[in-house]
Write an enzyme that holds these catalytic residues in place. Structure first.
Site, PDB file in Angstrom:
ATOM      1  N   HIS A 183      58.292  10.351  78.311  1.00  0.00           N
ATOM      2  CA  HIS A 183      59.331  11.227  77.757  1.00  0.00           C
ATOM      3  C   HIS A 183      58.752  12.366  76.917  1.00  0.00           C
ATOM      4  O   HIS A 183      59.514  13.136  76.326  1.00  0.00           O
ATOM      5  CB  HIS A 183      60.295  10.398  76.912  1.00  0.00           C
ATOM      6  CG  HIS A 183      60.886   9.240  77.655  1.00  0.00           C
ATOM      7  ND1 HIS A 183      61.770   9.399  78.701  1.00  0.00           N
ATOM      8  CD2 HIS A 183      60.699   7.897  77.521  1.00  0.00           C
ATOM      9  CE1 HIS A 183      62.108   8.202  79.163  1.00  0.00           C
ATOM     10  NE2 HIS A 183      61.470   7.286  78.478  1.00  0.00           N
ATOM     11  N   ASP A 186      62.354   4.637  72.250  1.00  0.00           N
ATOM     12  CA  ASP A 186      61.265   4.343  73.169  1.00  0.00           C
ATOM     13  C   ASP A 186      60.192   5.430  73.080  1.00  0.00           C
ATOM     14  O   ASP A 186      60.442   6.585  73.407  1.00  0.00           O
ATOM     15  CB  ASP A 186      61.866   4.267  74.581  1.00  0.00           C
ATOM     16  CG  ASP A 186      60.862   3.910  75.642  1.00  0.00           C
ATOM     17  OD1 ASP A 186      59.671   3.773  75.322  1.00  0.00           O
ATOM     18  OD2 ASP A 186      61.272   3.774  76.808  1.00  0.00           O
TER      19      ASP A 186
END
Length: 287
Positions: free
Chosen positions: A196, A191
């Site tokens: 992140h 992802d």
């Protein structure tokens, strides 16, 4: 606001996705889980060195993802209130360290928890080995749509295995460190959400810094289970499922507490530095 369109969700069609992966992808995935922190440990080396390489069974969850398909207005999901709630992975045949798989995604079920209680969307993915035609794994992602209950859909779903944590100390606890750059490595396998990687995006979402992917935490727990319960034999894992409780921050230490129930192991994970439960109601079955 538009309510969930149950019929549209259940009719959702996905094209088959073909994904090839090499031994390099297998090693990169394992490094994203922090495997190889001790490069002199033969058990860890088996997942990050091309000679006698094993694939982590949980790598199946990053192969053949259908993408962010449920953002269409006609589906009626409030994207601001969507969480990845649970994940299951059933392994029919071990994942080889390299190969080509066909991913077949489908909407498995949509459960209406009621007005003010949200809804659960379960998306199934079957991975098929292209060379043999064999079903490699079946996985189900449960998405909690917190703002979308009360649309008139089914109130009950398919029966789920019990994963109740016993009220006594664990039979085994395993500590696994994560690296400060863990999310930056793991995102290369999966992802690419900037949540992140980008501190500004993370702060805008209410986090002090970028968080690790929930599926990475699941993979860290899987390695702890494989190492602690089956001496590093990845091929022995048959079923793994868990519930995501809170984000893990890269650089934190994960403690996986494990209880042996004879027919299965149940587990949960805690971020040691904050004493925060990050993964709960885990269940693993081995051959």
């Amino acid at each position: 606001m538009m309510a969930i369109n149950y019929d549209a969700l259940m009719r959702q069609a996905f094209p088959d996705l073909v994904r090839s992966y090499s031994w390099r992808d297998t090693i990169l995935y394992a490094l994203g889980l922090g495997i190889g922190t001790d490069p002199l440990d033969p058990a860890e080396l088996a997942f990050v060195f091309e000679q006698r390489l094993q694939a982590m069974p949980t790598m199946a969850v990053v192969l053949g993802h259908p993408g962010f398909w449920y953002d269409r207005p006609e589906i009626g999901i409030d994207l601001r209130s969507v969480l990845h709630g649970e994940q299951s992975l059933t392994i029919h045949t071990p994942l080889p360290p390299e190969g080509v798989v066909i991913a077949r995604n489908s909407v498995d079920e949509v459960i209406d928890k009621g007005e003010g209680r949200g809804a659960i969307l379960r998306v199934r993915r079957d991975l098929i080995d292209q060379a043999s035609g064999a079903l490699q794994s079946t996985q189900v992602m449960s998405i909690f749509c917190r703002a979308d209950g009360g649309f008139g859909g089914p109130s009950m779903g398919k029966p789920q295995p019990e994963s109740v944590i016993p009220d006594h100390p664990p039979d085994l606890s395993i500590l696994r460190p994560t690296l400060p750059q863990s999310a930056l490595i793991y995102r290369l396998s999966s992802d690419l959400n900037p949540l992140h990687a980008d501190p500004d995006v993370a702060r805008a979402a209410g986090f002090e810094r970028p968080i690790l992917h929930g599926l990475a935490t699941m993979g860290i727990a899987a390695y702890a289970l494989i190492a602690g319960c089956r001496a590093g034999d990845a091929a022995a894992l048959r079923d793994l499922r868990c519930r995501f409780s809170a984000p893990l921050f890269p650089g934190e230490t994960v403690r996986t507490d494990i209880w042996n129930l004879d027919d299965a192991f149940v587990f949960r994970c805690t971020a040691v530095e904050r004493d925060k439960l990050v993964l709960d109601r885990g269940r693993a079955v081995f051959a």
